[in-house]
Design a protein around this motif. Structure first.
Motif, PDB file in Angstrom:
ATOM      1  N   HIS A 380       0.118 -64.707 -25.647  1.00 40.79           N
ATOM      2  CA  HIS A 380       0.907 -65.292 -26.497  1.00 40.79           C
ATOM      3  C   HIS A 380       1.767 -64.227 -27.465  1.00 40.79           C
ATOM      4  O   HIS A 380       2.917 -64.761 -27.845  1.00 40.79           O
ATOM      5  CB  HIS A 380       0.020 -66.177 -27.468  1.00 40.79           C
ATOM      6  N   SER A 403      -1.405 -51.766 -29.354  1.00 46.99           N
ATOM      7  CA  SER A 403      -1.684 -53.093 -28.604  1.00 46.99           C
ATOM      8  C   SER A 403      -3.021 -53.598 -29.018  1.00 46.99           C
ATOM      9  O   SER A 403      -3.869 -53.482 -27.688  1.00 46.99           O
ATOM     10  CB  SER A 403      -1.054 -52.996 -27.242  1.00 46.99           C
ATOM     11  N   GLY A 431      -9.193 -65.923 -27.789  1.00 46.29           N
ATOM     12  CA  GLY A 431      -9.731 -64.812 -27.672  1.00 46.29           C
ATOM     13  C   GLY A 431      -9.844 -63.700 -28.648  1.00 46.29           C
ATOM     14  O   GLY A 431     -10.848 -63.399 -29.572  1.00 46.29           O
ATOM     15  N   GLY A 432      -8.547 -63.577 -29.352  1.00 47.88           N
ATOM     16  CA  GLY A 432      -8.277 -62.755 -30.510  1.00 47.88           C
ATOM     17  C   GLY A 432      -8.863 -63.450 -31.749  1.00 47.88           C
ATOM     18  O   GLY A 432      -9.617 -62.939 -32.782  1.00 47.88           O
TER      19      GLY A 432
HETATM   20  C1  LIG Z   1      -9.376 -54.440 -28.897  1.00 40.59           C
HETATM   21  C2  LIG Z   1      -8.760 -54.856 -27.526  1.00 40.59           C
HETATM   22  N1  LIG Z   1      -9.545 -55.156 -26.459  1.00 40.59           N
HETATM   23  C3  LIG Z   1      -9.211 -55.566 -25.335  1.00 40.59           C
HETATM   24  C4  LIG Z   1      -7.878 -55.444 -25.147  1.00 40.59           C
HETATM   25  C5  LIG Z   1      -7.365 -55.957 -23.865  1.00 40.59           C
HETATM   26  N2  LIG Z   1      -6.785 -56.988 -23.795  1.00 40.59           N
HETATM   27  C6  LIG Z   1      -5.442 -57.333 -23.938  1.00 40.59           C
HETATM   28  S1  LIG Z   1      -4.975 -59.002 -24.010  1.00 40.59           S
HETATM   29  C7  LIG Z   1      -6.514 -59.453 -23.926  1.00 40.59           C
HETATM   30  C8  LIG Z   1      -6.603 -60.927 -23.620  1.00 40.59           C
HETATM   31  C9  LIG Z   1      -6.614 -61.661 -25.084  1.00 40.59           C
HETATM   32  O1  LIG Z   1      -7.040 -63.045 -24.926  1.00 40.59           O
HETATM   33  P1  LIG Z   1      -6.641 -63.980 -26.105  1.00 40.59           P
HETATM   34  O2  LIG Z   1      -6.663 -63.581 -27.486  1.00 40.59           O
HETATM   35  O3  LIG Z   1      -7.087 -65.122 -25.754  1.00 40.59           O
HETATM   36  O4  LIG Z   1      -4.971 -64.073 -25.964  1.00 40.59           O
HETATM   37  P2  LIG Z   1      -4.262 -64.841 -24.625  1.00 40.59           P
HETATM   38  O5  LIG Z   1      -4.055 -63.515 -23.517  1.00 40.59           O
HETATM   39  O6  LIG Z   1      -5.219 -65.805 -23.870  1.00 40.59           O
HETATM   40  O7  LIG Z   1      -2.979 -65.267 -24.979  1.00 40.59           O
HETATM   41  C10 LIG Z   1      -7.327 -58.435 -23.624  1.00 40.59           C
HETATM   42  C11 LIG Z   1      -8.809 -58.620 -23.491  1.00 40.59           C
HETATM   43  C12 LIG Z   1      -6.928 -55.189 -26.201  1.00 40.59           C
HETATM   44  N3  LIG Z   1      -5.583 -55.174 -26.069  1.00 40.59           N
HETATM   45  N4  LIG Z   1      -7.417 -54.847 -27.390  1.00 40.59           N
END
Ligand SMILES: Cc1ncc(C[n+]2csc(CCOP(=O)(O)OP(=O)(O)O)c2C)c(N)n1
Length: 533
Positions: A380, A403, A431-432
């Motif tokens: 997103h 990031s 996720g976030g």
């Molecule tokens: C604190 C942290 N942990 C892990 C990551 C690696 N990471 C980057 S994007 C992501 C997925 C995020 O998922 P979500 O918030 O659901 O967003 P979506 O990609 O589904 O839009 C991860 C685990 C990160 N950038 N920051």
């Protein structure tokens, strides 16, 4: 009455015009919190130190000050390292203060003892302990150090014992720290050199980055518009130019449509890196393609490309504007890229989910140009980073140098408190959201009003797409859904779920008009993002 160290530190913070400190307490910082209260500085009580530091940095930057975050020693200080790292790489002015075990404690006392100054030093410009003999100078020096461009982080410790001690005669003052600067060159000569390069270019592209101060936006726009120069930006300066203007080419640095943006960069025969900081770039084109660097301070980690003489951005733009008619006319040399970029927003709708491009279009229609948008990190972020049509400076906030996920809601709290009259929208992944949704309760309690859009796909979709891209087995990227609506409601915030763009636009407009917070769960399909990347 004798002044204590905590009282003097609190007064120094108040005297700098800082009216809010964000944090989460431990017993060791109670006295400082109380002195801050007496000095008229509000303590914004949050539910995780990382969120407090992120909110503080956005709050400070929008107020034109350093943000201030306060945590306890040991675990609190460990949690605060994330926003400190974020502010270090994203160049935001932040003062982090934590407690520390008193230095006079026996060496065998190791409970909650971490070498905090050593841990923080590599990512901070200024690191000191507040003591009875330096408190009169050390707080203001720390604030000055982080507010010097490029913005940085200062870190101070204060032990619970020193906090309650009376001031002592000043010892030798703690050093004040300035970043190293190569002297700036003559702006007229630099303007002439740039004119000459532009006169020879068929497809110039100005790439504006994090190193440009948003206060220069109107002058920068005048130069770019008067000369009709094609311009791209990095995400951290979205809004510095009008992204709906005809000379806007797109957002470079790893957002959606990145392949297309990399093609555009390669197609340019002159790339002007105006404040461009590679800290935002996740590929290596910044080192492989020739770039005419226009930097007025070193980039993240104090780097300046070799042989680059710094410029004063303001003086250079003035010299360019005074240098006469544009050296040449360019007839939209990136038109085909601009069309292909916008075409990526079009896509098929699937039943029960919203096409990502429709989310952008619905929100952009419903919200005024001055809306502050924050995002988390994930698919997103790529969507909003590329396609949200920013028009006003300082209206787009994401973690990009670091990031780090779970930025959006904290940033929205900081933004909403700093600019209470301005609409604020947080766009986050599910996720976030599940990392820090509890801060919605903080937001309600402290009067931070904003709309949160949660893009629900039941997965860490960006990483799931990367797993698929590498032809790995699908493994452990999906989670069971947590009900966004009930989670928001349990924090006291109204919420709904919709996959209908019109209903989304209406609900968001109504909430903004009533100045009420709202959470909207928007089901999306993770594969739809692939079409846009
Ligand atoms: C604190 C942290 N942990 C892990 C990551 C690696 N990471 C980057 S994007 C992501 C997925 C995020 O998922 P979500 O918030 O659901 O967003 P979506 O990609 O589904 O839009 C991860 C685990 C990160 N950038 N920051």
């Amino acid at each position: 009455m004798t002044t204590t160290v905590a009282a003097a530190a609190a007064r120094a913070i108040a005297a700098a015009g800082i009216d809010r400190v964000f944090g989460l307490p431990g017993g060791e910082v109670l006295v400082l919190i109380d002195e801050l209260r007496k000095a008229g500085v509000d303590f914004v009580l949050m539910r995780h130190e990382a969120n407090a530091g992120l909110a503080a940095a956005v709050y400070g930057k929008l107020k034109g000050q350093a943000g201030v975050a306060l945590a306890t020693l040991g675990p609190g200080a460990a949690n605060l390292l994330l926003p400190v790292s974020n502010a270090y790489l994203d160049q935001e002015p932040l003062l982090a203060i934590t407690a520390q075990i008193p230095s006079e404690f026996p060496k065998a006392h190791t409970h909650q003892l971490l070498p905090l100054q050593e841990i923080y030093r590599p990512v901070c410009r200024y690191v000191e302990a507040i003591t009875p003999s330096n408190v009169e100078t050390v707080v203001s020096r720390a604030l000055d150090a982080c507010r010097e461009r490029p913005f940085a982080v200062s870190y101070l410790t204060l032990s619970a014992r020193d906090a309650v001690r009376p001031l002592a005669a000043p010892g030798s003052p703690p050093p004040s720290i300035q970043p190293e600067h190569r002297p700036a060159g003559d702006p007229r000569q630099q303007a002439e050199a740039l004119r000459a390069r532009l006169a020879a270019a068929d497809r110039p592209l100005v790439v504006v980055g994090l190193g440009v101060d948003s206060s220069l936006a109107s002058r920068l726009r005048r130069w770019l518009d008067d000369w009709n120069l094609p311009v791209a930006v990095t995400p951290k300066v979205k809004g510095i130019v009008d992204e709906t203007a005809s000379n806007f080419v797109g957002v470079v640095s790893g957002m959606a449509a990145d392949g297309l943006m990399c093609e555009a960069l390669e197609a340019a025969d002159l790339r002007i890196g105006f404040g461009l900081d590679p800290v935002e770039v996740d590929k290596t084109w910044h080192a492989e393609l020739p770039i005419h660097w226009v930097l007025d301070a070193p980039n993240a980690a104090g780097l300046l490309p070799p042989d680059v003489t710094p410029v004063n951005h303001a003086a250079l733009i003035d010299a360019l504007l005074e240098s006469g008619a544009p050296p040449r006319r360019w007839a939209a040399p990136f038109a085909s890229f601009q069309q292909r970029r916008l075409a990526l927003l079009e896509g098929p709708s699937r039943p029960g989910v919203m096409w990502p491009g429709d989310i952008i279009r619905a929100l952009a229609t419903a919200l005024p140009a001055e809306t502050i948008v924050t995002t988390d990190v994930g698919s997103h972020k790529y969507l909003f980073g590329q396609f949200w049509p920013s028009r006003v400076p300082d209206t787009f906030w994401m973690s990009n140098g670091l990031s780090g996920m779970a930025y959006g809601i904290s940033a929205a709290i900081g933004a909403s408190l700093a600019r209470p009259g301005q609409p604020v929208l947080a766009a986050v992944g599910d996720g976030g959201f599940s990392m820090n949704a509890q801060e919605l309760e903080t937001a309600e309690r402290v009067g931070a009003r904003f709309v949160t859009i949660v893009l629900e796909d039941g997965s860490y979709s960006l990483i799931k797409l990367a797993q698929e891209g590498r032809k790995l087995e699908p493994y452990r990227m999906d989670f069971n859904r947590i009900d966004t609506v009930r989670m928001a409601e349990s924090c006291g915030v109204e919420a709904l779920r919709t996959s209908d763009p019109r209903q989304l636009a209406d609900a968001v407009s109504r909430a903004m008009a009533k100045r009420r917070s709202l959470v909207v769960g928007v089901p999306v399909h993770y594969e739809d993002y692939r079409r846009m990347f």
